[in-house]
Write an enzyme that holds these catalytic residues in place. Sequence first.
Site, PDB file in Angstrom:
ATOM      1  CE  LYS A 255     -20.661  18.441 -29.731  1.00 34.69           C
ATOM      2  NZ  LYS A 255     -20.626  17.833 -28.390  1.00 34.69           N
ATOM      3  NE  ARG A 329     -12.525  18.616 -21.407  1.00 36.68           N
ATOM      4  CZ  ARG A 329     -13.201  17.570 -20.933  1.00 36.68           C
ATOM      5  NH1 ARG A 329     -12.567  16.605 -20.282  1.00 36.68           N
ATOM      6  NH2 ARG A 329     -14.503  17.480 -21.101  1.00 36.68           N
TER       7      ARG A 329
END
Length: 472
Positions: A255, A329
């Site tokens: 990130k 997820r």
Amino acid sequence: MFNILNSLEKEYNFQLYLLFENSFEVPSFISKENGEFIRKVALKQGFKGKRLEELRVNIDENGKIQTLLFLGFGKIEDFTQNIYREILFKILSTIEGKVAIAALNKELILPEVAGEILYNVNYNFDYFKEKKSDKRIELDFIIESCSTALVEEINTLGVATDIARDLVNFPANIINPNSLAEKVKDFGKEYEFEVEVLDEEELKKLNMNLLVEVGKASATKSKLIIMRYMKGESDEKIALIGKGLTYDTGGLCIKPADSMFEMKSDMAGAGTVVAVMCALSKLKLRKNVVALIPACENAISGNAYRPSDIVKSMNGKTVEIINTDAEGRLALADAITYAVRNEKATEIVDVATLTGAIMVALGTFATGVFSNNERNYKKLEKACMDTGEKIWRMPLFEEYKVQISSDIADLKNTGGRMGGAGTAAKFLEEFVEEIPWMHLDIAGTAFDSSIKWIKKGATGVMVKGLYNYLKM
């Protein structure tokens, strides 16, 4: 502390009277002389009770100086519970000490909301400050009849929400998969629910490879934290699953620095389900609930999982890794399979700070909900109405399945930017095995709130909403 009383029983720093516009009156227990004085002050100041309008009067009642604060909520036809929250938060943030609240209009008799706001005002995350905040409010809500059960529920939910806030606000050097597991064990002892923790070796034996892969670059390896509370009278078992990314660097798909600062909050789903378990156990709900936290840290090392890797999940589906920053997820998918196959859950609710895409769709005011069950969604919608927690149902279009289809595996872990919240939810649905399921994407609502009655930082979102849901 919040309490409900049927009369003023102590000396208060403030007596707060809530009223709508043009409904000003003096409480009947005020002496005639003081009543006349208050009316004169109100007349001189032109006090009508418009929204956020205040009338503050000091009186000598029975030899004690009392501060009375009349607070306007505007026109009754414009009133909402969120206006109540906003106004009460604003005024309580300016005072401290012992406070009594009485409503001069029956529509303003909302002790559950007042208790919620009390805990919001009193909450301070100051563990790391040399000087701690000593500003606290004790609140008595004055109504004709009081329920000890209601008082206990209000205070328990306030404390539980603070538990969630603390867990999320603690930085990653304090909360990691190991320390989170230990804290959950402590809560299990305190609130009397069962806790089991599976370590990395046990996860490997269960073929929970997605969860293991996400956390394998970290010094603290992945864990599955399991909480069980079995007090129901039916065979129904609800599984609450909270995403437990104690920190998310994005992995090899790292990130940007500005996006990494708040990533201690990527375990807000975990904080939520821990808090809900504490509340329902304390209040002895007659339910069977198992809560699962796939706890891990998405770090970077020579051992990190990579884009293009293919990993076999616990339920047998293979997943092509497209982006290592779509890790939540993956962890949730194995936890869902565990809930279905090992815990025999009859219903699943997962809570996760899953996608930035949900913030693009709904902003920071509403939680996006994806569900394969209409009845359960409507039930959740009703449960959240009284908590001020906005939710919005999102679609699970079949076209999303095409986006996450892989040429060389069963699934891809991301379908690209377009419809990102939907494709993430569709990925999770692949592991539900047709059990009634809801996915709550709290990425926009879990941290650094722009809501006017919640302080910045962790919000504790969905603790009360999910408790209400389980209570129904």
